[in-house]
Write a protein that holds these residues in place. Structure first.
Motif, PDB file in Angstrom:
ATOM      1  N   THR A  25       0.815  -1.213   0.000  1.00  0.00           N
ATOM      2  CA  THR A  25       0.000   0.000   0.000  1.00  0.00           C
ATOM      3  C   THR A  25       0.850   1.265   0.000  1.00  0.00           C
ATOM      4  N   GLN A  56      -6.565  -2.738  -0.903  1.00  0.00           N
ATOM      5  CA  GLN A  56      -7.707  -3.567  -1.261  1.00  0.00           C
ATOM      6  C   GLN A  56      -8.000  -4.518  -0.097  1.00  0.00           C
ATOM      7  N   GLY A  86       3.368   3.971  -2.070  1.00  0.00           N
ATOM      8  CA  GLY A  86       3.696   4.470  -3.396  1.00  0.00           C
ATOM      9  C   GLY A  86       5.197   4.530  -3.617  1.00  0.00           C
ATOM     10  N   ASP A 146      -0.302   4.784   0.152  1.00  0.00           N
ATOM     11  CA  ASP A 146      -1.173   5.122  -0.969  1.00  0.00           C
ATOM     12  C   ASP A 146      -2.459   4.317  -0.827  1.00  0.00           C
ATOM     13  N   MET A 147      -3.528   4.965  -0.365  1.00  0.00           N
ATOM     14  CA  MET A 147      -4.782   4.266  -0.104  1.00  0.00           C
ATOM     15  C   MET A 147      -5.486   3.817  -1.384  1.00  0.00           C
ATOM     16  N   ARG A 148      -5.085   4.316  -2.549  1.00  0.00           N
ATOM     17  CA  ARG A 148      -5.670   3.838  -3.800  1.00  0.00           C
ATOM     18  C   ARG A 148      -5.251   2.403  -4.092  1.00  0.00           C
ATOM     19  N   LYS A 149      -4.129   1.963  -3.528  1.00  0.00           N
ATOM     20  CA  LYS A 149      -3.655   0.595  -3.719  1.00  0.00           C
ATOM     21  C   LYS A 149      -4.189  -0.358  -2.657  1.00  0.00           C
TER      22      LYS A 149
END
Length: 55
Positions: free
Chosen positions: A21, A34, A23, A29-32
């Motif tokens: 998680t 899951q 970058g 990076d909370m977009r990664k």
């Protein structure tokens, strides 16, 4: 003779492991992120909104 054992939850917190998680700059990076969870009541894994697999 009656004895009260108190109130206990029917589940126990489980350990969580978060992998991958971060970058390229080394910051989270909370977009990664899951999340996946195991549901013992229905014996399956879930991601938000859908069932992933049966055990």
């Amino acid at each position: 003779m009656r004895k009260s054992f108190g109130v206990h939850p029917w589940f126990h917190p489980l350990p969580v492991l978060i992998i991958g998680t971060y970058g390229a700059n080394g910051k989270p990076d909370m977009r990664k992120f899951q999340p996946i969870a195991f549901e013992p009541a229905h014996n399956g894994y879930h991601v938000p909104g859908e069932r992933v697999d049966d055990v």
